[in-house]
Structures are given as C-alpha cells and as structure tokens.
Design an enzyme around this catalytic site. Structure first.
Site, PDB file in Angstrom:
ATOM      1  N   HIS A 167      -4.368   3.439  14.426  1.00  0.00           N
ATOM      2  CA  HIS A 167      -3.808   3.929  13.165  1.00  0.00           C
ATOM      3  C   HIS A 167      -4.285   5.329  12.801  1.00  0.00           C
ATOM      4  O   HIS A 167      -3.793   5.920  11.852  1.00  0.00           O
ATOM      5  CB  HIS A 167      -4.161   2.958  12.028  1.00  0.00           C
ATOM      6  CG  HIS A 167      -3.408   1.672  12.141  1.00  0.00           C
ATOM      7  ND1 HIS A 167      -2.295   1.392  11.404  1.00  0.00           N
ATOM      8  CD2 HIS A 167      -3.598   0.607  12.954  1.00  0.00           C
ATOM      9  CE1 HIS A 167      -1.827   0.199  11.733  1.00  0.00           C
ATOM     10  NE2 HIS A 167      -2.600  -0.308  12.673  1.00  0.00           N
ATOM     11  N   ASP A 369      -5.019  13.197   9.331  1.00  0.00           N
ATOM     12  CA  ASP A 369      -4.587  11.838   8.983  1.00  0.00           C
ATOM     13  C   ASP A 369      -3.701  11.316  10.099  1.00  0.00           C
ATOM     14  O   ASP A 369      -2.835  12.051  10.587  1.00  0.00           O
ATOM     15  CB  ASP A 369      -3.786  11.894   7.664  1.00  0.00           C
ATOM     16  CG  ASP A 369      -3.990  10.657   6.814  1.00  0.00           C
ATOM     17  OD1 ASP A 369      -4.299   9.584   7.368  1.00  0.00           O
ATOM     18  OD2 ASP A 369      -3.823  10.764   5.579  1.00  0.00           O
TER      19      ASP A 369
HETATM   20  C1  GDG Z   1      -4.782   4.469   7.924  1.00  0.00           C
HETATM   21  C2  GDG Z   1      -4.659   5.890   8.481  1.00  0.00           C
HETATM   22  C3  GDG Z   1      -2.178   5.617   8.504  1.00  0.00           C
HETATM   23  C4  GDG Z   1      -3.787   3.589  -2.168  1.00  0.00           C
HETATM   24  N1  GDG Z   1      -4.240   3.527  -3.433  1.00  0.00           N
HETATM   25  C5  GDG Z   1      -3.701   2.447  -3.991  1.00  0.00           C
HETATM   26  C6  GDG Z   1      -2.897   1.830  -3.063  1.00  0.00           C
HETATM   27  N2  GDG Z   1      -2.971   2.545  -1.928  1.00  0.00           N
HETATM   28  C7  GDG Z   1      -2.246   2.252  -0.690  1.00  0.00           C
HETATM   29  C8  GDG Z   1      -1.121   3.235  -0.484  1.00  0.00           C
HETATM   30  C9  GDG Z   1      -0.922   3.170   1.016  1.00  0.00           C
HETATM   31  C10 GDG Z   1      -2.312   2.871   1.535  1.00  0.00           C
HETATM   32  O1  GDG Z   1      -3.091   2.413   0.450  1.00  0.00           O
HETATM   33  C11 GDG Z   1      -2.980   4.107   2.092  1.00  0.00           C
HETATM   34  O2  GDG Z   1      -2.403   4.380   3.337  1.00  0.00           O
HETATM   35  P1  GDG Z   1      -2.545   5.765   4.114  1.00  0.00           P
HETATM   36  O3  GDG Z   1      -1.615   5.742   5.254  1.00  0.00           O
HETATM   37  O4  GDG Z   1      -2.274   6.876   3.163  1.00  0.00           O
HETATM   38  O5  GDG Z   1      -4.080   5.917   4.548  1.00  0.00           O
HETATM   39  P2  GDG Z   1      -5.291   5.033   5.224  1.00  0.00           P
HETATM   40  O6  GDG Z   1      -5.761   3.965   4.335  1.00  0.00           O
HETATM   41  O7  GDG Z   1      -6.321   6.028   5.597  1.00  0.00           O
HETATM   42  O8  GDG Z   1      -4.631   4.361   6.517  1.00  0.00           O
HETATM   43  C12 GDG Z   1      -3.337   6.504   8.053  1.00  0.00           C
HETATM   44  C13 GDG Z   1      -2.399   4.188   8.082  1.00  0.00           C
HETATM   45  O9  GDG Z   1      -3.679   3.696   8.484  1.00  0.00           O
HETATM   46  C14 GDG Z   1      -1.339   3.267   8.667  1.00  0.00           C
HETATM   47  O10 GDG Z   1      -1.328   3.333  10.043  1.00  0.00           O
HETATM   48  O11 GDG Z   1      -0.996   6.096   7.917  1.00  0.00           O
HETATM   49  O12 GDG Z   1      -3.194   7.786   8.626  1.00  0.00           O
HETATM   50  O13 GDG Z   1      -5.750   6.697   8.052  1.00  0.00           O
HETATM   51  O14 GDG Z   1      -0.062   2.122   1.363  1.00  0.00           O
HETATM   52  O15 GDG Z   1      -0.013   2.815  -1.242  1.00  0.00           O
HETATM   53  N3  GDG Z   1      -2.198   0.713  -3.345  1.00  0.00           N
HETATM   54  C15 GDG Z   1      -2.322   0.185  -4.589  1.00  0.00           C
HETATM   55  N4  GDG Z   1      -3.112   0.734  -5.541  1.00  0.00           N
HETATM   56  C16 GDG Z   1      -3.816   1.859  -5.284  1.00  0.00           C
HETATM   57  O16 GDG Z   1      -4.539   2.331  -6.174  1.00  0.00           O
HETATM   58  N5  GDG Z   1      -1.628  -0.906  -4.899  1.00  0.00           N
END
Ligand code: GDG
Length: 738
Positions: A167, A369
């Site tokens: 990821h 990222d």
């Molecule tokens: C890893 C990789 C890759 C965030 N704050 C809240 C909340 N979130 C949810 C978002 C989103 C998720 O968390 C964050 O996803 P990201 O993709 O931005 O980042 P990572 O956690 O670092 O994920 C990344 C991912 O894996 C998938 O392969 O894209 O690059 O680092 O879904 O919505 N959700 C809620 N409240 C919050 O305050 N409900």
C-alpha cells in the site's frame, strides 16, 4: 505448463484487523480501525466474504474470541505482546520500513533486535494463515509489515496461491539497498504468485532491486520474475474507492444551517510526517501573508487522526504542528475569525463526507504517499459547487489525477501560489477539472481494482520463457565487446545435471557440442573449476583445449598456464586418508565418502532427509577434529585443507599466469557455478568479471546474475560460440597444447 486455478475462499492478512478492540471495565469493545488499507479492504471483504487475519488492537485472553456482528466475514486475531508491538510494529515496520519506503531514510531507526521480532511475527501470521488454508483458497497478504509472510506460507504449503499488495511506495534501488536485510525482504515478496503495487514506477523500482540485488531474471515486458523454480508476477493496480458510497454519503450528509461565509480549505490525514502537514501549514501562512484580502475569507480545517503515538518521531511531529497552528492563529486571528481549525481526532464518516462536499479546496500535499485515498474521496464527494483538488506530485494518486492542481509539497512558495489560484479559480475551470476527475474515479473504482487483482492472482500459472541467446546479448554483449573471453565453469550442476552418484554425472550431447565449438574459437579460453580431483574432472569433460582446476583449485593444469600444485597438498593428502577412514565408520545406510586426494566429500543424498542434519553435524565435527575445514555442500559436507586457497584463488592464478598481471585490460572474465564453493570465485571476481549462480535455489549469492539450470548455461555457451569474433589476439602457446 498451464495449471487451472479454481476459486476457494479469500484469506486476507494485514497487520491490523478492520476493528480495533479496547478493553473497558473488563469488557471488550470493538471500534473501526483507521487508515487507507482498512478503507480499501473492508468493502472488499464485505463483497467477497472470507477470513481476515490481523492484530485486534489489544491482547486477548486465551478464552476470548472475536466475533463482530454483521461484519460479513470472519476475523482471526493474531496476538502481539507489548514488547512485540514495540519491536515488530513500532520498531521495524514503522521505525525502518515506513520512512525508508517513503524516501526519508534519515528518519530510520535501525536496531538488529527489531529485525528478529519482525521475522518471528511474520512467521506467526504465516502459521495463522496456514491453519485456515484449504486447497483453492487465495491468500492475500497486505503491506510492509508482512513482507516475509509469503515465504513462510510458501514453505509450509508450496502450492498455495499467494498474492501480496503493497500500500506504500516501493523505493528506488539507491534507497532500498540501505536496508541491511534487503535480500530477505525481496525473497519474502517474491515467494508470492503476484506482487501488486499502486503505480508502474513502484513496479519498476522493485524490478531494479530484484535484478541488481538478487541477480534474478526479470521479464519487464510481461512483469515476470524468476525466483528459484517459480515465477512471480508483478504489476501495478492503482487502488480506487467505493465511489458511489462516497457520492451518496455526500448527498445525504448533514447540511450546515447557514452556509459559512468563508471558503473552507480542507486537509484530512493520519498524523504522519509523510503527509507534509507542517509544510502545508507554512504554505497557508505564506498565502495569508501575500494576500491579506483572503484573511477572514478563508478558513483551513485540518483533521489529523492520531497515529503511532508511541513512536518518538510522531510525538515530535504533533508538537511541531501544535506550535505552528498556535503561531499562525496568533499571528492572523481576529476576534471574529480563526485561520486554522485543527481537529486532532477521528471524525465520524457522515461528518467527513459533508466536510469533503462543502470544502472549496482540498489540500492533499504528502511528501510521499503510496496512493492517497483522501484525494479520491474528496472528488467523489463534490456533489455541489465544484471545489479544487490541490495534489502533491509525490502521491501515487497524482499519476492519474492529472486535472488536479499538482504541486511540489516541499516548495512552500509554490503551494501557496497554487492555493491562491485554487481559491480564485473561475467556475468554468473548476467544473471542467472536477468533472474529468470524477469520471475517471467513477470508472476505476474499488470494485474494478478488486476484480482485476483477484483475476490476476488466480490466473493459471505459467513458466517463464526459457532464457534465450538474446538475453545473453543484453547481459554480456556490451561487457564482452571485442575482448578475448576467459570463461570459467564449474562442472557438477553447471555443465552436467547432478545425479545420485558423482560417477553417474554425464555431460549431455548438446552441451558437449557447444563446449567443443567454444574451444575452437581463437578469442575464447575455457577453464573448468571443480571440487572433483583434477584427473577425474578432466576425464569427465574430455577436451584438451581447456584448463582444469581440480580439488577446488588446489591442482591446476592445462594449455597456456603454469601447472600448479599447492605446496602443502602432500601433507594434507596423507591426513585425508585417515579422515576418509574415520568418516567411513559413520554408520548410515546410503552415506559414503568421496576421496579426492587432499580433500574429500562426505555425501548423504541417498539418506532419509530427516537424518541429514545429524549426519552433517557428525561429519563437520570429525572434519574439524582432523584439522580440515568443513564446508556444507548440496546433501554433502566437504573437507578442505585450511590453507586459504579456494576457487577464487585458482581463477586469479589462471588469469595472471595466462595473460599476465594486466589481464583485466585484455580479457573479459565470465564465471558460472552452482555450488557454495563457487561463491569464493564470485567474491574474487566481484567487480572484475561477470558471474552467474546456477540452479533453482534462492539463497543469497555474490554472483551478479542467476541462471536457472544447466540448459541456461548451454544457451550462454551457444551465445559465446556464435558471437562476433573478438579482436585477433595471439593464442598463448603452451608446450602441453596438442
Ligand atoms: C495507506 C497509504 C494508500 C482519515 N481521517 C478520518 C478518516 N480517514 C480515512 C480517509 C481515508 C483513510 O483514512 C486514509 O487513507 P490514505 O490513503 O489517505 O492514507 P494512509 O492511511 O496512509 O493509507 C496510502 C492507502 O494505504 C491505501 O492503499 O492510499 O498511500 O499510505 O480513507 O477517509 N475517516 C474517518 N474519519 C476521519 O477523521 N471516518
């Protein structure tokens, strides 16, 4: 070879389960886990069903089980003690792999003890997988915490169908090689049938590392990598989101009673140094500085979900952000306006959807990222007046989301300008950009990602096309040029397939023919370097044009060189006779001793496998007692005189006496061998020649490349036999040459 793949159940393994269990007043309470992996895989599991294996967030008691009502799939908790969490999760996974893979090596905290725990926990996850594994199941392992897990599952179940998805980014070769355990990680991943990444760039970084660090054969066109006797496939599968779910959540999300008069700039991240939150805050500050008219007109809402709070880097980051927010609010704030609203907790899904919908600008500016789902969720939630996505070029998402305003997150000035442009962007442009982004994300959604990944992971297995002369043209063509070639070849397992007894080993006709062709060339000299006695190997190969080095190089003879015999050889020949007698007294049906003058080999290939280690240990200690060096070989232990002379020394002796001390200017050296003892030659030739480790074994090698078997060696020799003539050198003449 084509094998059909029927579908059984899906077994997913990731560090965390999608629920985080907390113990409150003696009772277990399950809440949602945060982060992108869960956001992606939970809907997938709801659709597919199956079992998800992971850490539940707390240590369960032996009599406690985990059943989450209405989850739609089973969950199997893997326990981690506080020390294991410290070493495996915080220490190695998040203290080493996370920063390195995000190209921030200066944040790495290496501690060899953490690696040991990382291995042990990967084994524990593999055991849990194997316990549930039935024929036709698909094992899908996720992320950097579990990179060794595919190999451990493969060891227990060689035919299992195993897929892996990373990821986060896969770093470039120059960074990846910093990792002391890089070989093990690559071997772990390559034990999968399929390794998936978000972006083609990560695939090609992985291919570079595998090729340069393991010497494995990589077919970049087909995304195939030879690993032992298996083929791993690699490909990019850019992750999408459940588009419709976000779209309808935005439509249904709570509406503010009164439209806020200021434009909202939104940031949503786990509180992580890769997300570039301080840099983003500085860019916002700069924008307020340069554009005073924006003060009171905009407001920046930053949600930062607590993450990895035990790691010191994360504690320092939290302090830095707190201070920055305080400073900027203090500097520009007024009684009726706060420039930054900083929310340091997770907010409920519906509220997040409404925030996405109502934001004028999403500031998604990670320093690095893997993909970034927030960018995609923002786009899907833009159901009203279209806003603008400001996206870091360093996020995987930027590779496809071309209509976003793409920025360099390190460039505070540039982000501040882009932010101002986004806030001022006319409706026509906002609409055009947002529509294009939405169309793409709707089409390439989570469902498509799942279908593509599972289809590829369950495709029939193929063998890789056999290595061809063209491969050698690309590996050796530029290296050899028009130079004279000195080709060194081991015998058993390199020129002839291994047989149950050394006397049964035989060179195949095709190999014999191509050896003869090479031997006839004036620009090519061949030498056979073997553990066998000199006379024995010379008789086996039977070509007078070649040089022979027997007994791992203790005795050397042939055209164009000084014959050589190590001065201590007679002494060790006498002692070896006694050692042979002693080893022959080891009582094991099928074990036997091959006497080779000053060295010998104790063979046990024919003995039951479970007795091998005990026999090897007996042989090793008898060999050491007799004053010889013990070296493990394939189903054998070798005894060699401790005289600091090995195949590497033999090769250099041949090169020096045949071509003079300046040999490296006039000849190009190629060496191929399948045995541990050939590693000595690979080491001596490192940087001086092109080396090939032959065979399906996957243990580390010092050789530059790997060749799967004797057939691949034959193809190499055919390339050598047919290559354009090298410069006309005088072939050295020796009195022994016919
Ligand atoms: C890893 C990789 C890759 C965030 N704050 C809240 C909340 N979130 C949810 C978002 C989103 C998720 O968390 C964050 O996803 P990201 O993709 O931005 O980042 P990572 O956690 O670092 O994920 C990344 C991912 O894996 C998938 O392969 O894209 O690059 O680092 O879904 O919505 N959700 C809620 N409240 C919050 O305050 N409900």
């Amino acid at each position: 070879m084509v094998e059909s793949a029927k579908r059984g159940k899906l077994i997913v393994a990731s560090n965390r389960l999608p629920v985080t269990v907390k113990r409150s007043q003696g009772r277990l309470q399950a809440g949602r886990s945060s982060g992108g992996l869960v956001a992606a895989m939970e809907p997938a599991m709801q659709r597919q069903g199956g079992i998800w294996i992971g850490w539940p967030g707390t240590q369960l008691k032996p009599d406690e089980s985990l059943h989450v009502e209405g989850a739609g799939f089973d969950m199997e908790p893997v326990g981690l003690s506080p020390t294991e969490m410290k070493r495996f999760y915080h220490g190695f996974s998040n203290g080493v792999l996370w920063p390195l893979f995000h190209s921030l090596p200066e944040r790495m905290q290496l501690d060899p003890k953490n690696w040991k725990t990382y291995e042990a926990i990967n084994q524990r996850f593999a055991d849990a997988i194997v316990e549930h594994l039935e024929d036709d199941d698909l094992v899908w392992i996720h992320d950097y915490h579990l990179a060794l897990c595919p190999e451990f599952v493969r060891r227990a179940r060689p035919d299992a169908r195993i897929a892996f998805f990373l990821h986060i980014p896969f770093p470039p070769f120059d960074l990846f090689r910093i990792l002391p355990n890089h070989h093990a990680l690559l071997r772990g991943l390559l034990s999968s049938d399929l390794v998936g990444f978000h972006c083609p760039g990560y695939v090609s970084n992985f291919e570079d590392c595998v090729e340069r660090l393991l010497g494995a054969r990589v077919d970049r066109g087909n995304g195939e990598i030879e690993h032992g006797d298996r083929v791993a496939r690699v490909a990019a599968f850019p992750l999408g989101i459940d588009y419709e779910r976000y779209e309808s959540a935005a439509r249904e999300g709570p509406r503010p009673k009164r439209a806020p008069h200021e434009k909202i700039i939104l940031g949503v991240d786990r509180l992580d140094y890769t997300k570039g939150i301080p840099e983003r805050l500085r860019a916002y500050e700069r924008m307020l500085e340069l554009h005073p008219e924006m003060r009171g007109e905009v407001s920046f809402v930053q949600i930062a979900v607590p993450s990895r709070e035990q790691v010191s880097e994360y504690q320092a980051l939290k302090r830095e952000i707190d201070e920055l927010v305080g400073r900027i609010n203090g500097r520009f704030g007024r009684s009726d306006w706060t420039p930054i609203r900083y929310i340091h907790r997770s907010i409920p899904g519906p509220k997040l959807s409404a925030l996405y919908r109502d934001a004028a600008v999403a500031l998604v500016t990670p320093l690095r990222d893997g993909m970034n789902l927030v960018a995609k969720e923002f786009v899907a939630s833009q159901t009203d007046d279209p806003g603008v996505l400001l996206l870091s070029r360093m996020a995987g998402a930027a590779e496809t989301m071309r209509e976003a305003l793409r920025v360099n997150p390190y460039n505070v000035e540039g982000v501040s300008e882009a932010l101002h442009r986004a806030l001022e962007m006319p409706l026509d442009e906002r609409e055009a950009r947002m529509r294009a982004l939405q169309r793409r994300e709707r089409r390439h959604d989570l469902g498509e990602w799942l279908d593509l990944f599972i289809a590829r992971a369950t495709e029939p297995r193929h063998s890789m096309r056999p290595v061809a002369k063209e491969d050698f043209e690309s590996w050796l063509g530029a290296f050899t040029g028009k130079h004279r070639l000195a080709v060194f070849l081991d015998f058993d397992g390199t020129l002839a397939p291994i047989a149950s007894h050394p006397s049964l080993v035989k060179i195949q006709d095709g190999m014999r023919e191509v050896l003869a062709l090479c031997g006839r060339r004036d620009d090519t000299d061949l030498a056979i370097v073997s553990g066998r006695g000199l006379a024995d190997v010379r008789r086996m190969v039977d070509n007078d044009r070649f040089v022979y080095a027997g007994n791992h190089g203790l005795e050397i003879a042939g055209p164009g060189i000084e014959s050589y015999q190590h001065p201590d050889i007679a002494h060790y020949e006498r002692r070896a006779v006694e050692l042979v007698a002693e080893l022959e007294r080891i009582d094991a049906e099928g074990a036997w001793v091959e006497a080779k003058g000053a060295s010998l080999t104790f063979h046990f290939r024919e003995v039951e496998a479970e007795e091998h280690e005990a026999l090897a240990e007996m042989a090793r200690s008898a060999i050491r007692e007799a004053g010889f060096q013990a070296r493990d070989a394939l189903c054998a232990v070798e005894a060699r005189p401790p005289i600091g002379w090995d195949k590497g020394h033999a090769v250099l002796h041949v090169l020096r006496t045949r071509y003079g001390p300046g040999w490296s200017e006039s000849v190009r050296v190629i060496y191929a061998g399948d045995d541990e003892t050939d590693e000595d030659a690979f080491r001596s030739l490192h940087g001086l020649g092109m080396t090939f480790r032959v065979g399906a074994a996957t243990q580390p090698t010092r050789a530059r490349r790997r060749l799967s078997d004797v057939n691949a060696v034959e193809t190499m020799l055919r390339w050598i036999a047919e290559r354009a003539p090298g410069r006309a050198f005088e072939r050295p003449v020796s009195p022994t040459e016919p």
